[in-house]
Design a protein around this motif. Structure first.
Motif, mmCIF file in Angstrom:
data_model
loop_
_atom_site.group_PDB
_atom_site.id
_atom_site.type_symbol
_atom_site.label_atom_id
_atom_site.label_comp_id
_atom_site.label_asym_id
_atom_site.label_seq_id
_atom_site.Cartn_x
_atom_site.Cartn_y
_atom_site.Cartn_z
ATOM 1 N N UNK A 67 0.595 -0.996 0.309
ATOM 2 C CA UNK A 67 0.106 0.070 -0.336
ATOM 3 C C UNK A 67 0.970 1.143 -0.358
ATOM 4 N N UNK A 68 1.467 1.290 0.713
ATOM 5 C CA UNK A 68 3.222 2.033 0.710
ATOM 6 C C UNK A 68 3.787 2.626 0.041
ATOM 7 N N UNK A 69 4.074 1.467 -1.111
ATOM 8 C CA UNK A 69 4.823 1.508 -2.191
ATOM 9 C C UNK A 69 6.705 1.204 -1.773
ATOM 10 N N UNK A 70 6.778 0.391 -0.600
ATOM 11 C CA UNK A 70 8.212 0.408 -0.228
ATOM 12 C C UNK A 70 8.914 -1.127 0.083
ATOM 13 N N UNK A 71 10.009 -0.973 -0.577
ATOM 14 C CA UNK A 71 10.059 -2.552 -0.444
ATOM 15 C C UNK A 71 11.020 -2.607 0.729
ATOM 16 N N UNK A 72 10.898 -3.725 0.677
ATOM 17 C CA UNK A 72 11.834 -4.603 2.029
ATOM 18 C C UNK A 72 13.023 -3.319 2.016
ATOM 19 N N UNK A 73 14.374 -3.755 1.102
ATOM 20 C CA UNK A 73 15.473 -3.581 1.651
ATOM 21 C C UNK A 73 15.350 -1.940 2.050
ATOM 22 N N UNK A 74 14.310 -1.054 1.569
ATOM 23 C CA UNK A 74 14.049 0.392 2.503
ATOM 24 C C UNK A 74 14.254 0.317 3.117
ATOM 25 N N UNK A 75 14.008 -0.920 4.549
ATOM 26 C CA UNK A 75 12.886 -0.376 6.358
ATOM 27 C C UNK A 75 14.171 -0.387 7.029
ATOM 28 N N UNK A 76 14.115 0.161 7.397
ATOM 29 C CA UNK A 76 15.021 -0.166 8.949
ATOM 30 C C UNK A 76 15.303 -0.480 9.948
ATOM 31 N N UNK A 90 13.696 -15.304 20.669
ATOM 32 C CA UNK A 90 14.289 -13.817 20.689
ATOM 33 C C UNK A 90 12.541 -13.275 20.155
ATOM 34 N N UNK A 91 12.554 -12.104 19.891
ATOM 35 C CA UNK A 91 11.653 -11.469 19.509
ATOM 36 C C UNK A 91 11.001 -11.826 18.796
ATOM 37 N N UNK A 92 9.446 -11.940 18.045
ATOM 38 C CA UNK A 92 8.325 -11.827 16.902
ATOM 39 C C UNK A 92 9.583 -11.162 15.715
ATOM 40 N N UNK A 93 9.566 -9.704 16.293
ATOM 41 C CA UNK A 93 9.945 -8.773 14.538
ATOM 42 C C UNK A 93 11.270 -9.857 14.302
ATOM 43 N N UNK A 94 12.229 -10.135 14.859
ATOM 44 C CA UNK A 94 12.833 -10.643 14.205
ATOM 45 C C UNK A 94 12.499 -11.543 12.808
ATOM 46 N N UNK A 98 13.336 -11.446 8.813
ATOM 47 C CA UNK A 98 13.705 -12.151 8.336
ATOM 48 C C UNK A 98 12.994 -12.940 7.341
ATOM 49 N N UNK A 99 11.368 -12.737 7.385
ATOM 50 C CA UNK A 99 11.166 -13.470 6.307
ATOM 51 C C UNK A 99 9.938 -12.259 5.717
ATOM 52 N N UNK A 100 10.744 -10.709 5.855
ATOM 53 C CA UNK A 100 10.217 -10.098 4.922
ATOM 54 C C UNK A 100 11.765 -9.714 3.882
ATOM 55 N N UNK A 101 12.735 -10.984 4.175
ATOM 56 C CA UNK A 101 13.974 -10.592 3.084
ATOM 57 C C UNK A 101 14.596 -9.543 3.823
ATOM 58 N N UNK A 102 14.471 -9.169 4.422
ATOM 59 C CA UNK A 102 14.886 -7.781 5.434
ATOM 60 C C UNK A 102 16.866 -8.910 5.962
ATOM 61 N N UNK A 103 17.896 -8.004 5.713
ATOM 62 C CA UNK A 103 19.285 -8.365 5.785
ATOM 63 C C UNK A 103 19.789 -7.735 6.786
ATOM 64 N N UNK A 104 19.367 -5.766 6.715
ATOM 65 C CA UNK A 104 19.557 -4.826 7.414
ATOM 66 C C UNK A 104 18.751 -4.875 8.365
ATOM 67 N N UNK A 105 19.664 -3.592 9.520
ATOM 68 C CA UNK A 105 18.267 -2.537 9.710
ATOM 69 C C UNK A 105 17.741 -3.374 11.299
ATOM 70 N N UNK A 133 16.102 5.885 12.455
ATOM 71 C CA UNK A 133 15.376 5.143 10.963
ATOM 72 C C UNK A 133 14.607 6.394 10.287
ATOM 73 N N UNK A 134 14.886 5.931 8.642
ATOM 74 C CA UNK A 134 13.731 7.099 8.211
ATOM 75 C C UNK A 134 12.997 6.174 7.835
#
Ligand code: UT7
Length: 336
Positions: A67-76, A90-94, A98-105, A133-134
């Motif tokens: 909806x936001x037009x944001x890619x996982x690679x751009x999430x901090x 660990x935190x559910x957020x981790x 991982x499942x969003x495909x994020x390797x940073x942040x 964070x942005x």
């Protein structure tokens, strides 16, 4: 120029299985009439076996990112507000990260029970204002059905499972250079953004609503326990106070609010809050009849519904408020 944050998109997810009040009445001593009259709840969604809080959270987050037009690679940052994490750690957020495909942040959970979403929104807003964070995905996700005592009719009829998410981003361009987010009389050049967030807690009231287990105390997960009448009493007062505090902080009045998106615990609490604020019910988003109380997920679920069906429009002033175990309570005011 001072940094400000805005909500760029939203999404939500409800498990497929719907359980009606009449179905509950087959196994516990209750009736559809009692539940509807005392709470306004008619049904709730219940997660499937093997479907975890992180699964609901991931679905909601993906929809919000689309909806936001944001890619996982751009999430901090990923913040999950939940009382029903997949594991103690660990935190559910981790897992969501991982499942969003994020390797940073960074990814972490927030625990403020039903106020979890507004707490997480407050943290995200301040992380962005502070420059740490942005782009942050804020998720409220719960499988409350897993911590209910299904023999306690005073609590098990009240809750449901679900998830909602928003993408919070630093304002850029015209949004960043707008004169104001506030009242219309300040100027025509009003930007989108989070005007303010407010959070409170009072640990003296923690025994009114709690879970009778935990890793450090009983080494069990435990079940929800609640002195409903007392929680109800505090809810109506605290929620009216937080709304007043939020509007006062921004020089606004209830008349300026286009949409109130409250935590959905009980229709009678919603009615009471609307009455105290003299806010017509037509300007309140209500989902408790279909979702029941989904704790930290209820506000982003309701928000997403009202955005997607066109009720909440660009430029609308949207007020979110919640109260939950702790007791905790809080709010967020947003120019959509
Ligand atoms: O998310 C934020 C936290 N939660 C809340 O904000 C919830 C706040 N509290 C409430 O919504 C309400 O207090 C409840 C809906 C939980 C209860 O409503 P109430 O009007 O405060 O009822 P009560 O607890 O005083 O119970 C009244 C009667 C009792 O029977 P007796 O003792 O009068 O014979 C209960 O045993 O209703 C009975 N009862 C039920 N009867 C049928 C309680 N639960 C049920 C039920 N079905 N499910």
């Amino acid at each position: 120029m001072k940094r400000r944050s805005l909500i760029q998109g939203c999404g939500s997810y409800l498990p497929e299985r719907i359980v009606t009040n009449s179905e509950l009445a087959e196994t516990i001593d209750t009736t559809d009439e009692w539940i509807v009259e005392r709470t306004g709840i008619r049904q709730r969604h219940i997660a499937a076996e093997g479907q975890f809080t992180s699964d609901l959270a991931l679905n909601a987050a993906q929809r919000a990112l689309d909806h936001a037009g944001v890619k996982a690679a751009n999430i901090d940052m990923v913040i999950v507000a939940t009382t029903t994490p997949d594991n103690t750690f660990p935190a559910t957020a981790t897992k969501v990260q991982h499942n969003l495909g994020m390797v940073n942040g960074a990814a972490f959970d927030i625990q403020a029970v039903c106020s979890g979403f507004v707490y997480a929104l407050s943290v995200a807003d301040n992380m962005i204002k502070g420059g740490q964070a942005d782009t942050i995905v804020v998720i409220g996700a719960e499988t409350f059905s897993r911590i209910l005592d299904w023999e306690d009719r005073g609590t098990c009829v009240l809750f449901g499972d679900g998830a909602g998410a928003v993408v919070v981003q630093v304002a850029n361009g015209a949004d960043a250079s707008a004169d104001s987010l506030g009242p219309p009389d300040v100027g025509d050049n009003r930007g989108r953004g989070i005007l303010s967030t407010h959070i409170h807690s009072d640990g003296a009231t923690r025994d009114l609503l709690y879970v009778d287990g935990g890793p450090s105390s009983t080494q069990t997960v435990g079940h929800v326990r609640m002195i409903g009448k007392e929680v109800f009493r505090h809810a109506v007062t605290n929620l009216a106070n937080i709304v007043t505090e939020t509007l006062d902080a921004n020089g606004l009045s209830p008349d300026d609010v286009d949409w109130l998106v409250p935590h959905q615990a009980n229709k009678r609490i919603l009615d009471g809050t609307a009455r105290k604020l003299k806010l017509p019910m037509e300007r309140m988003v209500v989902t408790v009849d279909r979702h029941a109380n989904t704790s930290a997920a209820s506000i982003p679920l309701a928000l997403d519904e009202a955005v997607k069906d066109g009720r909440i429009k660009r430029g609308d002033l949207v007020l979110m408020e919640a109260m939950g175990g702790g007791l905790t309570w809080g709010s967020g005011l947003v120019r959509w």
